[in-house]
Design a protein around this motif. Structure first.
Motif, PDB file in Angstrom:
ATOM      1  N   LEU A  11      -2.528  12.365   1.692  1.00 53.93           N
ATOM      2  CA  LEU A  11      -1.366  13.175   2.362  1.00 53.93           C
ATOM      3  C   LEU A  11      -1.015  12.302   3.720  1.00 53.93           C
ATOM      4  O   LEU A  11      -2.172  12.272   4.514  1.00 53.93           O
ATOM      5  CB  LEU A  11      -1.750  14.570   2.573  1.00 53.93           C
ATOM      6  N   ALA A  40       7.523  10.344  -9.771  1.00 54.87           N
ATOM      7  CA  ALA A  40       7.780  11.436  -8.881  1.00 54.87           C
ATOM      8  C   ALA A  40       7.874  12.926  -9.906  1.00 54.87           C
ATOM      9  O   ALA A  40       8.236  12.395 -11.246  1.00 54.87           O
ATOM     10  CB  ALA A  40       8.852  11.615  -8.154  1.00 54.87           C
ATOM     11  N   PRO A  88       9.484  11.058   2.875  1.00 56.09           N
ATOM     12  CA  PRO A  88       8.943  12.080   1.780  1.00 56.09           C
ATOM     13  C   PRO A  88       9.499  11.731   0.303  1.00 56.09           C
ATOM     14  O   PRO A  88       8.642  12.012  -0.676  1.00 56.09           O
ATOM     15  CB  PRO A  88      10.104  13.111   2.223  1.00 56.09           C
ATOM     16  N   THR A  91       6.831  10.178  -2.209  1.00 55.75           N
ATOM     17  CA  THR A  91       6.002  11.244  -2.755  1.00 55.75           C
ATOM     18  C   THR A  91       5.899  11.070  -4.103  1.00 55.75           C
ATOM     19  O   THR A  91       6.944  11.228  -4.872  1.00 55.75           O
ATOM     20  CB  THR A  91       6.239  12.637  -2.459  1.00 55.75           C
ATOM     21  N   GLN A 117      -2.293   9.956  -6.324  1.00 58.59           N
ATOM     22  CA  GLN A 117      -1.476  10.876  -5.616  1.00 58.59           C
ATOM     23  C   GLN A 117      -1.012  10.599  -4.137  1.00 58.59           C
ATOM     24  O   GLN A 117      -1.902  10.434  -3.390  1.00 58.59           O
ATOM     25  CB  GLN A 117      -1.647  12.333  -5.568  1.00 58.59           C
ATOM     26  N   THR A 119       1.397  11.773  -1.027  1.00 60.75           N
ATOM     27  CA  THR A 119       2.319  12.981  -0.574  1.00 60.75           C
ATOM     28  C   THR A 119       2.600  12.496   0.690  1.00 60.75           C
ATOM     29  O   THR A 119       1.754  12.575   1.587  1.00 60.75           O
ATOM     30  CB  THR A 119       1.548  14.375  -0.791  1.00 60.75           C
ATOM     31  N   VAL A 120       4.014  12.507   0.892  1.00 63.60           N
ATOM     32  CA  VAL A 120       4.303  12.380   2.280  1.00 63.60           C
ATOM     33  C   VAL A 120       5.184  13.486   2.933  1.00 63.60           C
ATOM     34  O   VAL A 120       6.309  13.943   2.209  1.00 63.60           O
ATOM     35  CB  VAL A 120       5.227  11.098   2.337  1.00 63.60           C
ATOM     36  N   SER A 121       4.639  14.101   4.019  1.00 66.28           N
ATOM     37  CA  SER A 121       5.327  15.322   4.483  1.00 66.28           C
ATOM     38  C   SER A 121       6.267  14.983   5.353  1.00 66.28           C
ATOM     39  O   SER A 121       6.376  13.955   6.309  1.00 66.28           O
ATOM     40  CB  SER A 121       4.369  16.188   5.109  1.00 66.28           C
TER      41      SER A 121
END
Length: 122
Positions: A11, A40, A88, A91, A117, A119-121
């Motif tokens: 993340l 995705a 984002p 992701t 995985q 994940t880009v917030s």
């Protein structure tokens, strides 16, 4: 045949960086063109980047060009994907792939890792 194991996912905030690694088994790593694909949720798997056996030739999708860099260390049987300026929309589950096709091949591959995985917030 070659077996592939990815690592390095996680993340990260938008604008950040991650480096993925893919370790390959076998003694013929240099006979393979290596690549990264991603998938995705709800979307088809898509091409990200590929690198020739020597590392001299690389290809990128337009969506990652200028932000991602693929490289390989043949002495370590490892291929990398350095991802900078993450968004984002990056992701996805990222898959390492190997085949004996041309570096310009962007559809499919022959051998796949299990995926990692990213994940880009926002």
């Amino acid at each position: 045949q070659v077996q592939l194991v990815e690592s390095g996912g996680g993340l990260v905030q938008a604008g950040g960086s991650l480096r993925l690694s893919c370790a390959a088994s076998g003694r013929t790593f240099t006979s393979y063109t290596m690549g990264w694909f991603r998938q995705a949720p709800g979307k088809e798997r898509e091409f990200v980047a590929r690198i020739s056996w020597s590392g001299a030739t690389t290809y990128y999708s337009d969506s990652v060009k200028g932000r991602f860099t693929i490289s390989r260390d043949n002495a370590k049987n490892t291929v990398y994907l350095q991802m900078n300026s993450l968004k984002p929309e990056d992701t996805a589950v990222y898959y390492c792939a190997a085949d004996q096709g041309l570096p310009s091949r962007t559809r499919g591959s022959d051998f796949w890792g299990q995926g990692t995985q990213v994940t880009v917030s926002s």
